[in-house]
Design an enzyme around this catalytic site. Structure first.
Site, PDB file in Angstrom:
ATOM      1  N   HIS A   1       0.843  -1.201   0.000  1.00 32.28           N
ATOM      2  CA  HIS A   1       0.000   0.000   0.000  1.00 32.28           C
ATOM      3  C   HIS A   1       0.871   1.242   0.000  1.00 32.28           C
ATOM      4  CE1 HIS A   1      -3.874  -1.911   1.865  1.00 32.28           C
ATOM      5  NE2 HIS A   1      -3.368  -2.630   0.885  1.00 32.28           N
TER       6      HIS A   1
ATOM      7  N   TYR B   1      -8.854   4.911   8.243  1.00 34.64           N
ATOM      8  CA  TYR B   1      -9.006   5.145   9.684  1.00 34.64           C
ATOM      9  C   TYR B   1     -10.054   6.239   9.860  1.00 34.64           C
ATOM     10  CZ  TYR B   1      -4.600   2.695  10.811  1.00 34.64           C
ATOM     11  OH  TYR B   1      -3.606   1.766  10.971  1.00 34.64           O
TER      12      TYR B   1
ATOM     13  N   PRO C   1      -3.418  -1.153  19.063  1.00 32.13           N
ATOM     14  CA  PRO C   1      -3.176  -1.514  17.662  1.00 32.13           C
ATOM     15  C   PRO C   1      -3.357  -0.385  16.647  1.00 32.13           C
ATOM     16  CG  PRO C   1      -5.233  -2.478  18.436  1.00 32.13           C
ATOM     17  CD  PRO C   1      -4.583  -1.841  19.628  1.00 32.13           C
TER      18      PRO C   1
ATOM     19  N   LYS D   1       1.822  -1.285  15.182  1.00 39.93           N
ATOM     20  CA  LYS D   1       3.254  -1.366  15.478  1.00 39.93           C
ATOM     21  C   LYS D   1       3.695  -2.658  16.190  1.00 39.93           C
ATOM     22  CE  LYS D   1       4.598   2.402  13.707  1.00 39.93           C
ATOM     23  NZ  LYS D   1       4.507   1.987  12.320  1.00 39.93           N
TER      24      LYS D   1
ATOM     25  N   TYR E   1       4.469   5.788  10.296  1.00 34.61           N
ATOM     26  CA  TYR E   1       3.590   4.669   9.930  1.00 34.61           C
ATOM     27  C   TYR E   1       4.340   3.619   9.105  1.00 34.61           C
ATOM     28  CZ  TYR E   1      -0.801   2.313   9.054  1.00 34.61           C
ATOM     29  OH  TYR E   1      -1.798   1.362   9.030  1.00 34.61           O
TER      30      TYR E   1
HETATM   31  P1  FAD Z   1       2.889 -13.334  20.465  1.00 35.25           P
HETATM   32  O1  FAD Z   1       2.451 -13.251  19.055  1.00 35.25           O
HETATM   33  O2  FAD Z   1       1.885 -13.156  21.539  1.00 35.25           O
HETATM   34  O3  FAD Z   1       3.613 -14.738  20.641  1.00 35.25           O
HETATM   35  C1  FAD Z   1       3.928 -15.279  21.904  1.00 35.25           C
HETATM   36  C2  FAD Z   1       3.911 -16.796  21.806  1.00 35.25           C
HETATM   37  O4  FAD Z   1       4.269 -17.349  23.060  1.00 35.25           O
HETATM   38  C3  FAD Z   1       2.520 -17.333  21.481  1.00 35.25           C
HETATM   39  O5  FAD Z   1       2.595 -18.241  20.408  1.00 35.25           O
HETATM   40  C4  FAD Z   1       2.066 -17.974  22.785  1.00 35.25           C
HETATM   41  O6  FAD Z   1       1.199 -19.074  22.554  1.00 35.25           O
HETATM   42  C5  FAD Z   1       3.388 -18.402  23.381  1.00 35.25           C
HETATM   43  N1  FAD Z   1       3.365 -18.551  24.836  1.00 35.25           N
HETATM   44  C6  FAD Z   1       2.699 -17.817  25.752  1.00 35.25           C
HETATM   45  N2  FAD Z   1       2.921 -18.281  26.992  1.00 35.25           N
HETATM   46  C7  FAD Z   1       3.758 -19.340  26.859  1.00 35.25           C
HETATM   47  C8  FAD Z   1       4.333 -20.226  27.768  1.00 35.25           C
HETATM   48  N3  FAD Z   1       4.087 -20.148  29.082  1.00 35.25           N
HETATM   49  N4  FAD Z   1       5.155 -21.194  27.307  1.00 35.25           N
HETATM   50  C9  FAD Z   1       5.416 -21.320  25.974  1.00 35.25           C
HETATM   51  N5  FAD Z   1       4.870 -20.486  25.050  1.00 35.25           N
HETATM   52  C10 FAD Z   1       4.058 -19.514  25.495  1.00 35.25           C
HETATM   53  N6  FAD Z   1       0.771  -5.467  15.286  1.00 35.25           N
HETATM   54  C11 FAD Z   1       1.218  -4.906  14.134  1.00 35.25           C
HETATM   55  O7  FAD Z   1       2.430  -4.731  13.982  1.00 35.25           O
HETATM   56  N7  FAD Z   1       0.372  -4.517  13.128  1.00 35.25           N
HETATM   57  C12 FAD Z   1      -0.968  -4.674  13.239  1.00 35.25           C
HETATM   58  O8  FAD Z   1      -1.682  -4.374  12.278  1.00 35.25           O
HETATM   59  C13 FAD Z   1      -1.484  -5.233  14.464  1.00 35.25           C
HETATM   60  N8  FAD Z   1      -2.807  -5.439  14.632  1.00 35.25           N
HETATM   61  C14 FAD Z   1      -3.243  -6.091  15.735  1.00 35.25           C
HETATM   62  C15 FAD Z   1      -4.612  -6.306  15.831  1.00 35.25           C
HETATM   63  C16 FAD Z   1      -5.089  -6.997  16.930  1.00 35.25           C
HETATM   64  C17 FAD Z   1      -6.582  -7.215  17.037  1.00 35.25           C
HETATM   65  C18 FAD Z   1      -4.190  -7.481  17.945  1.00 35.25           C
HETATM   66  C19 FAD Z   1      -4.694  -8.257  19.144  1.00 35.25           C
HETATM   67  C20 FAD Z   1      -2.840  -7.259  17.839  1.00 35.25           C
HETATM   68  C21 FAD Z   1      -2.349  -6.560  16.746  1.00 35.25           C
HETATM   69  N9  FAD Z   1      -0.993  -6.316  16.597  1.00 35.25           N
HETATM   70  C22 FAD Z   1      -0.550  -5.657  15.477  1.00 35.25           C
HETATM   71  C23 FAD Z   1      -0.045  -6.748  17.625  1.00 35.25           C
HETATM   72  C24 FAD Z   1       0.676  -8.051  17.265  1.00 35.25           C
HETATM   73  O9  FAD Z   1      -0.255  -9.064  16.991  1.00 35.25           O
HETATM   74  C25 FAD Z   1       1.609  -8.461  18.422  1.00 35.25           C
HETATM   75  O10 FAD Z   1       2.387  -7.357  18.800  1.00 35.25           O
HETATM   76  C26 FAD Z   1       2.531  -9.624  18.025  1.00 35.25           C
HETATM   77  O11 FAD Z   1       1.806 -10.835  17.996  1.00 35.25           O
HETATM   78  C27 FAD Z   1       3.714  -9.774  19.007  1.00 35.25           C
HETATM   79  O12 FAD Z   1       4.465 -10.925  18.694  1.00 35.25           O
HETATM   80  P2  FAD Z   1       5.207 -11.742  19.834  1.00 35.25           P
HETATM   81  O13 FAD Z   1       5.898 -12.857  19.145  1.00 35.25           O
HETATM   82  O14 FAD Z   1       5.978 -10.812  20.683  1.00 35.25           O
HETATM   83  O15 FAD Z   1       4.047 -12.282  20.778  1.00 35.25           O
HETATM   84  C1  PHB Z   2      -5.296  -5.059  10.497  1.00 37.03           C
HETATM   85  O1  PHB Z   2      -5.401  -5.143   9.270  1.00 37.03           O
HETATM   86  O2  PHB Z   2      -5.541  -6.022  11.249  1.00 37.03           O
HETATM   87  C2  PHB Z   2      -4.888  -3.777  11.117  1.00 37.03           C
HETATM   88  C3  PHB Z   2      -4.572  -2.700  10.303  1.00 37.03           C
HETATM   89  C4  PHB Z   2      -4.182  -1.504  10.884  1.00 37.03           C
HETATM   90  C5  PHB Z   2      -4.119  -1.395  12.253  1.00 37.03           C
HETATM   91  C6  PHB Z   2      -4.416  -2.472  13.067  1.00 37.03           C
HETATM   92  C7  PHB Z   2      -4.812  -3.680  12.480  1.00 37.03           C
HETATM   93  O3  PHB Z   2      -3.760  -0.205  12.817  1.00 37.03           O
END
Ligand code: FAD
Ligand code: PHB
Length: 406
Positions: free
Chosen positions: A75, A204, A296, A300, A388
């Site tokens: 995009h 947005y 979210p 980021k 962004y």
């Molecule tokens: P996680 O993805 O949470 O991974 C952690 C892993 O550890 C998981 O697989 C979990 O099962 C595992 N775990 C937990 N506890 C244990 C344990 N005790 N033992 C072993 N394993 C364990 N971010 C963006 O950059 N862009 C976006 O557009 C965006 N949109 C989002 C929309 C929503 C609705 C949500 C909820 C989040 C969004 N995020 C976005 C945030 C993004 O999803 C997270 O920041 C990202 O998943 C972080 O990755 P991580 O690997 O640090 O943690």
């Molecule tokens: C998404 O597509 O899930 C999404 C896009 C932008 C955001 C958060 C989530 O700021």
């Protein structure tokens, strides 16, 4: 009891743990990844969708960018909508050619699990009773159960990549961490719908009834979000009620609105800003959501997980190749500089685009003025655009053993 040893024990197979495991592999450093959920659960979990330019470049430099390149939607801009009108911000023009790519987090995780499997290095799913101990020693340990037997994994270092609700951060003695936190008086109701996206770029919206966001996952799947109270029971929202509210908030005066389709997934997520510092205790290093959460709105979270593990991979490479702990000692400060800038941006996007239950009429007019200024000033649009698409990573790809990128 099965006893094993590795150089780096990684807790969590989300984006942070899987990216770190692959970065270490590329540098010839051993790791074992321990995940408590099933492979299917980790892949099917619907979460982030927006990859910064630097995250896309990082995945390409790591040799895991084939899926993003093939199926990611690049995009060049986004829309900010208020008072019934959409205003486009040209991200690519304002940042000298950068863009964001829409590619589901579940696809990122699937690609990384495939890459891990191809290396033959260990990745345990469905582990139980995961715990970390002896963090102050030179041989910290991860204990867990898998397939009915107890495992003890001795490590040189442990990477806590287990997300916000994991076990690593709570294993750090209280008093050793400072927590900075802010909860918001709203959450997001998110849906996936079988409907072709009606816009090529994200929208947005600030509406008088609250925030709404138009996004997508593919040419056939639309992803939409609505601001709701943080504890809103999802059962209270019929599909018809969701579409009514989406259309009310998103339809603009020129008639633009999202296409309607069958809803295949819906959930409510609360929103918070959170930082735990330092991101290290002894030989335990926290990365991604285990150390920090952003609301979210700035997209980021996943991108910060990627930049953290690039810094951690560089530090571990420095330790194993040169016997130097300098970069390990700088890990937390280096990450936190970028983390706090993303925190500030995410807080600003959130507070400018949502309606608060305790806001005054003054606050709302100030929000409108903020958006009016944003969408009419080249300086303000440039500031949004550079944040962004992603501020520069704090360390170079080469320093973490990758080809130059970005
Ligand atoms: P996680 O993805 O949470 O991974 C952690 C892993 O550890 C998981 O697989 C979990 O099962 C595992 N775990 C937990 N506890 C244990 C344990 N005790 N033992 C072993 N394993 C364990 N971010 C963006 O950059 N862009 C976006 O557009 C965006 N949109 C989002 C929309 C929503 C609705 C949500 C909820 C989040 C969004 N995020 C976005 C945030 C993004 O999803 C997270 O920041 C990202 O998943 C972080 O990755 P991580 O690997 O640090 O943690
Ligand atoms: C998404 O597509 O899930 C999404 C896009 C932008 C955001 C958060 C989530 O700021």
């Amino acid at each position: 009891m099965t006893r094993q040893a590795t150089q780096v024990g990684i807790v969590g197979a989300g984006p942070a743990g899987l990216l770190l495991g692959h970065l270490l592999h590329l540098n010839g450093i051993d790791s074992v990844i321990v995940e408590d959920r099933s492979r299917e659960h980790v892949i099917d979990r619907v979460r982030a969708g927006v990859l910064e330019q630097g995250t896309v470049d990082l995945m390409a430099a790591m040799g895991v960018g084939g899926g993003v390149e093939h199926a990611g939607l690049r995009h060049a801009g986004l829309y900010i909508s208020f008072l019934g009108q959409r205003h486009r911000i040209d991200l690519t023009e304002l940042t000298g050619g950068k863009a964001i790519t829409v590619y589901g987090q579940n696809e990122v995780v699937r690609d990384l699990i495939d890459a891990r499997t191809a290396t033959g290095r260990p990745l345990y799913f469905e582990t139980e009773d995961v715990g970390v101990a002896e963090l102050d020693s030179t041989e910290p340990v991860i204990r867990f159960r898998h397939g009915g037997s107890a495992h003890e994994l001795r490590c040189d270092f442990i990477a806590g990549c287990d997300g916000f609700h994991g076990v690593c951060r709570p294993s750090i003695p209280s008093g050793a961490l400072t927590v900075y936190e802010r909860e918001y008086p709203f959450g997001w109701l998110g849906i996936l719908a079988e409907a072709a996206p009606s816009s090529d770029e994200l929208v947005y919206t600030l509406h008088e009834r609250g925030f709404a966001l138009f996004s997508m996952r593919s040419p056939k799947v639309t992803r939409l979000y609505l601001q709701v109270p943080p504890d809103e029971p999802i059962e209270q929202w019929s599909d018809d009620a969701i579409w009514d509210e989406m259309l009310r908030r998103m339809t603009t005066r020129d008639g633009w609105k999202p296409n309607i389709g069958r809803i295949t997934q819906k959930s409510v997520t609360p929103m918070r800003s959170f930082v735990a510092a330092p991101m290290r205790h002894g030989r335990l290093f926290l990365a991604g959501d285990a150390a920090h959460i952003v609301p979210p709105t700035g997209a980021k979270g996943l991108n910060l997980a990627a930049s953290d593990v690039l810094v951690l991979a560089r530090a571990l490479k420095g330790f194993y190749e040169r016997g130097s702990s300098d970069w390990l000692n700088e890990y937390s400060d280096t990450c936190l500089r970028r983390v706090w800038k993303a925190q500030r941006f995410s807080w600003w996007m959130t507070s400018t685009l949502h309606r608060s239950p305790d806001e005054t009429a003054f606050d709302h007019q100030r929000q409108i003025a903020d958006l009016d200024y944003l969408t009419s000033s080249c300086a303000a649009m440039t500031s949004l655009a550079e944040q962004y698409v992603g501020l520069p990573m704090e360390v170079s790809f080469e320093s973490a053993g990758l080809p130059a990128g970005g």
